[in-house]
Design a protein around this motif. Sequence first.
Motif, PDB file in Angstrom:
ATOM      1  N   ASP A  95       0.815  -1.227   0.000  1.00  0.00           N
ATOM      2  CA  ASP A  95       0.000   0.000   0.000  1.00  0.00           C
ATOM      3  C   ASP A  95       0.840   1.266   0.000  1.00  0.00           C
ATOM      4  O   ASP A  95       0.303   2.370  -0.145  1.00  0.00           O
ATOM      5  CB  ASP A  95      -0.925   0.025   1.233  1.00  0.00           C
ATOM      6  N   LYS A  96       2.136   1.145   0.165  1.00  0.00           N
ATOM      7  CA  LYS A  96       2.989   2.334   0.275  1.00  0.00           C
ATOM      8  C   LYS A  96       3.183   3.014  -1.083  1.00  0.00           C
ATOM      9  O   LYS A  96       3.088   2.387  -2.137  1.00  0.00           O
ATOM     10  CB  LYS A  96       4.357   1.952   0.847  1.00  0.00           C
ATOM     11  N   SER A 122      11.671   9.209  -9.628  1.00  0.00           N
ATOM     12  CA  SER A 122      10.299   9.715  -9.476  1.00  0.00           C
ATOM     13  C   SER A 122       9.628   9.087  -8.268  1.00  0.00           C
ATOM     14  O   SER A 122      10.085   8.063  -7.747  1.00  0.00           O
ATOM     15  CB  SER A 122       9.465   9.385 -10.724  1.00  0.00           C
ATOM     16  N   THR A 123       8.537   9.700  -7.837  1.00  0.00           N
ATOM     17  CA  THR A 123       7.661   9.071  -6.846  1.00  0.00           C
ATOM     18  C   THR A 123       6.355   8.699  -7.552  1.00  0.00           C
ATOM     19  O   THR A 123       5.934   9.367  -8.494  1.00  0.00           O
ATOM     20  CB  THR A 123       7.334  10.007  -5.664  1.00  0.00           C
ATOM     21  N   VAL A 124       5.730   7.625  -7.099  1.00  0.00           N
ATOM     22  CA  VAL A 124       4.434   7.199  -7.630  1.00  0.00           C
ATOM     23  C   VAL A 124       3.470   7.075  -6.453  1.00  0.00           C
ATOM     24  O   VAL A 124       3.762   6.378  -5.485  1.00  0.00           O
ATOM     25  CB  VAL A 124       4.531   5.849  -8.380  1.00  0.00           C
ATOM     26  N   THR A 125       2.351   7.785  -6.541  1.00  0.00           N
ATOM     27  CA  THR A 125       1.352   7.763  -5.479  1.00  0.00           C
ATOM     28  C   THR A 125      -0.003   7.333  -6.043  1.00  0.00           C
ATOM     29  O   THR A 125      -0.227   7.389  -7.250  1.00  0.00           O
ATOM     30  CB  THR A 125       1.211   9.155  -4.823  1.00  0.00           C
ATOM     31  N   TYR A 156       3.347   0.709  -4.754  1.00  0.00           N
ATOM     32  CA  TYR A 156       4.466  -0.232  -4.665  1.00  0.00           C
ATOM     33  C   TYR A 156       4.006  -1.640  -5.041  1.00  0.00           C
ATOM     34  O   TYR A 156       4.701  -2.354  -5.777  1.00  0.00           O
ATOM     35  CB  TYR A 156       5.068  -0.227  -3.269  1.00  0.00           C
ATOM     36  N   GLY A 157       2.849  -2.056  -4.537  1.00  0.00           N
ATOM     37  CA  GLY A 157       2.332  -3.385  -4.852  1.00  0.00           C
ATOM     38  C   GLY A 157       2.107  -3.586  -6.339  1.00  0.00           C
ATOM     39  O   GLY A 157       2.235  -4.696  -6.858  1.00  0.00           O
ATOM     40  N   THR A 158       1.782  -2.506  -7.040  1.00  0.00           N
ATOM     41  CA  THR A 158       1.532  -2.584  -8.476  1.00  0.00           C
ATOM     42  C   THR A 158       2.816  -2.666  -9.278  1.00  0.00           C
ATOM     43  O   THR A 158       2.925  -3.430 -10.242  1.00  0.00           O
ATOM     44  CB  THR A 158       0.721  -1.352  -8.943  1.00  0.00           C
TER      45      THR A 158
END
Length: 357
Positions: free
Chosen positions: A107-108, A163-166, A171-173
């Motif tokens: 979930d992070k 990059s960051t991904v939100t 993270y799970g994806t």
Amino acid sequence: MIEKLEDIKHRFEEVGQLIVQPDAMADMKKYSQLSKEYKDLERVVTRYNAYTDVLSNIASAKEVLKTEKDEEFREMAKMELDELEPQREAMEEELKQLLIPRDPNDDKDAILEIRAGTGGDEAAIFAGDLFRMYQRFCEKNELKLTVLDLTEGSSGGYKEIVSTVTGTEPYGTLKFESGVHRVQRVPQTETQGRVHTSAATVAVLPEMDDVEVEIDMNDVRKDTFCSSGPGGQSVNTTYSAVRLTHAPTGLVVSCQDQKSQIKNFEKALKVLRSRIYELELAKHNEEVGAQRRSMVGSGDRSDKIRTYNYPQSRVTDHRINYSQHNLPAVMDGEIVEFIEQLRIAESAEKMKEGAVE
């Protein structure tokens, strides 16, 4: 399996009571943890309750067949059993999947790092192609990708881009994307028309907070410099970009996407925590031993995981020996099928190891 499900149901009821207690509601961190646990358990308990209803109906139908003399009633019971038995089997498989332990980091938010590997300018161009692939994937799947830092290649693409991904389960994806991605194609710089092989490294890290990964700030050197990327009038005029160097590990992290030095510092610190976590995880995996590492989800950035073959329009994931012959669509972000196949393979691997009995 039933015993595990009963334990989960009991814990679900227990958390339901805890979450409404005054001390839990007064402590936001505790309340948030309990809320998340309640939501995770509710998924399993809802399906388990439906499963027990089906078992009860099967038992009732069998009782009718055992005791009822009326042929019409018996025929109805047989028809009901014919419908319920396949449902029972499907539900059991679903519950086994739900009982497989989830990665607590799924979930992070994620840190996505892409670096050019072997292949010179062509590797940097390919790193840029991979970045656009993930950018398109995020756009199509309601994930937000934000660039923190980049170094452009001399002929296009990127030597490095972070990059960051939100969004929902970033993270799970994306966690299965970690590793070496290899491209086979005729580079733009090739005059003879020969196919070359180049590579880029992808690392996907869970974004860790200060509670999970502690950093002694005495070990961190902070340097500031002028931003060189997008940012309006402040670019090259204010020292808003931040570089952090972690002395014990030698890790260096930069961030320059914000006009504010404070915000860049906070983001760089998040990336640093995630990289330190990755080092600790790699150390742990070495201690655990290769036999217990997941073939699919080891996340080792040195593993060659996927090849993009342009002449054949083929993309192959070597971990599961799965190929698609639609390379243009894949490079446009259509990688959902790869992710799903890797999830299935990981689940099968865990079940084979005896995670669910």
